[in-house]
Design a protein around this motif. Structure first.
Motif, PDB file in Angstrom:
ATOM      1  N   LYS A 110      -6.419   5.774  17.828  1.00 21.75           N
ATOM      2  CA  LYS A 110      -6.327   6.868  18.724  1.00 21.75           C
ATOM      3  C   LYS A 110      -5.994   8.015  17.739  1.00 21.75           C
ATOM      4  N   ILE A 111      -6.641   9.348  18.062  1.00 24.23           N
ATOM      5  CA  ILE A 111      -6.177  10.645  16.977  1.00 24.23           C
ATOM      6  C   ILE A 111      -5.951  11.498  18.215  1.00 24.23           C
ATOM      7  N   GLN A 112      -4.929  12.319  17.687  1.00 22.98           N
ATOM      8  CA  GLN A 112      -4.809  13.426  18.760  1.00 22.98           C
ATOM      9  C   GLN A 112      -4.504  14.519  17.689  1.00 22.98           C
ATOM     10  N   LEU A 113      -4.701  15.766  18.595  1.00 21.76           N
ATOM     11  CA  LEU A 113      -4.371  17.097  17.793  1.00 21.76           C
ATOM     12  C   LEU A 113      -4.202  17.884  18.978  1.00 21.76           C
ATOM     13  N   MET A 114      -3.418  19.142  18.517  1.00 23.95           N
ATOM     14  CA  MET A 114      -3.084  20.255  19.246  1.00 23.95           C
ATOM     15  C   MET A 114      -3.646  21.372  19.023  1.00 23.95           C
ATOM     16  N   VAL A 115      -3.946  22.044  19.965  1.00 23.70           N
ATOM     17  CA  VAL A 115      -4.931  23.722  19.921  1.00 23.70           C
ATOM     18  C   VAL A 115      -4.155  24.802  20.940  1.00 23.70           C
ATOM     19  N   ARG A 116      -4.103  25.691  20.340  1.00 23.46           N
ATOM     20  CA  ARG A 116      -3.408  26.876  21.205  1.00 23.46           C
ATOM     21  C   ARG A 116      -4.227  27.094  22.363  1.00 23.46           C
ATOM     22  N   PRO A 117      -3.438  27.387  23.514  1.00 27.79           N
ATOM     23  CA  PRO A 117      -4.511  27.730  24.665  1.00 27.79           C
ATOM     24  C   PRO A 117      -5.225  28.630  24.852  1.00 27.79           C
ATOM     25  N   ASP A 118      -5.188  29.772  23.829  1.00 27.26           N
ATOM     26  CA  ASP A 118      -5.884  30.618  23.663  1.00 27.26           C
ATOM     27  C   ASP A 118      -7.157  30.465  22.702  1.00 27.26           C
ATOM     28  N   SER A 128     -17.235  19.302  21.578  1.00 28.43           N
ATOM     29  CA  SER A 128     -18.436  18.939  21.119  1.00 28.43           C
ATOM     30  C   SER A 128     -18.389  17.692  20.209  1.00 28.43           C
ATOM     31  N   LEU A 129     -17.301  17.426  19.798  1.00 29.85           N
ATOM     32  CA  LEU A 129     -17.103  16.294  19.045  1.00 29.85           C
ATOM     33  C   LEU A 129     -16.593  14.964  19.583  1.00 29.85           C
ATOM     34  N   GLY A 130     -16.644  15.294  21.087  1.00 27.62           N
ATOM     35  CA  GLY A 130     -16.162  13.983  21.870  1.00 27.62           C
ATOM     36  C   GLY A 130     -14.668  14.008  22.067  1.00 27.62           C
ATOM     37  N   TYR A 131     -13.936  14.852  21.786  1.00 23.59           N
ATOM     38  CA  TYR A 131     -12.396  15.079  22.252  1.00 23.59           C
ATOM     39  C   TYR A 131     -12.351  15.483  23.592  1.00 23.59           C
ATOM     40  N   PHE A 132     -11.491  14.879  24.342  1.00 25.70           N
ATOM     41  CA  PHE A 132     -10.983  15.513  25.729  1.00 25.70           C
ATOM     42  C   PHE A 132      -9.720  15.879  25.882  1.00 25.70           C
ATOM     43  N   GLU A 133      -9.380  16.754  26.561  1.00 26.19           N
ATOM     44  CA  GLU A 133      -8.144  17.084  26.834  1.00 26.19           C
ATOM     45  C   GLU A 133      -7.411  16.216  27.599  1.00 26.19           C
ATOM     46  N   GLN A 134      -6.126  16.063  27.322  1.00 28.54           N
ATOM     47  CA  GLN A 134      -5.106  15.217  28.085  1.00 28.54           C
ATOM     48  C   GLN A 134      -3.953  16.057  28.441  1.00 28.54           C
ATOM     49  N   LYS A 135      -3.820  16.159  29.655  1.00 29.79           N
ATOM     50  CA  LYS A 135      -2.628  16.948  30.341  1.00 29.79           C
ATOM     51  C   LYS A 135      -1.154  16.354  29.907  1.00 29.79           C
ATOM     52  N   ARG A 136      -0.457  17.183  29.093  1.00 25.31           N
ATOM     53  CA  ARG A 136       0.714  16.547  28.730  1.00 25.31           C
ATOM     54  C   ARG A 136       1.798  17.561  28.795  1.00 25.31           C
TER      55      ARG A 136
END
Length: 150
Positions: A110-118, A128-136
């Motif tokens: 599993k790969i994870q990453l963080m993106v700033r909300p803005d 577009s690469l198939g990543y999905f948001e996970q609520k944490r």
């Protein structure tokens, strides 16, 4: 990791002579933050075998990067960058594929990453690469006693 090629992008791990150019790339792309020392982040990533910095070169120039690593359970990526003069050529996708392959080769599932909300443009890129948001709920603490940063 052996060098791989994506059309006109050659991807391979960072070398000592690349550090200054990579820091400059991260600053041009806005991925560096004032509270993080990019050169120190590169040095830490290169210190152990569970992380590295992969670079994409086009015509010999460093135009893309990803810092990839794992904690033994999950993979993480940071400093995903594509030179503003070379965007929309598929280089970001190639870097993410290289990071995923690097993790798969080490048995990480599993790969994870963080993106700033803005940062909606980057969110759309990852989706577009198939990543999905996970609520944490995300917690952080500076171990040197600094005040919280954004």
């Amino acid at each position: 990791m052996n060098a791989s090629t994506h059309e006109t992008l050659t991807i391979k791990p960072i070398e000592d002579a690349d550090v200054g150019d990579v820091v400059a790339l991260w600053q041009r792309c806005g991925t560096a933050r004032p509270w993080n020392d990019p050169a120190a982040d590169i040095a830490l990533a290169r210190k152990e075998s569970n992380s590295t910095v992969l670079l994409g070169r086009h015509d010999g120039d460093i135009v893309a990067s990803v810092l990839v690593g794992h904690d033994g359970h999950r993979g993480w990526v940071y400093y995903v960058a594509s030179d503003p003069d070379h965007r929309f050529k598929g280089f970001g996708k190639a870097m993410m594929t290289a990071a995923e392959d690097w993790l798969r080769a080490r048995g990480i599932e599993k790969i994870q990453l963080m993106v700033r909300p803005d940062n909606s443009k980057v969110q759309a890129f990852y989706e577009s690469l198939g990543y999905f948001e996970q609520k944490r709920i995300f917690y952080a603490k500076w171990l040197d006693g600094r005040e919280p940063t954004p």
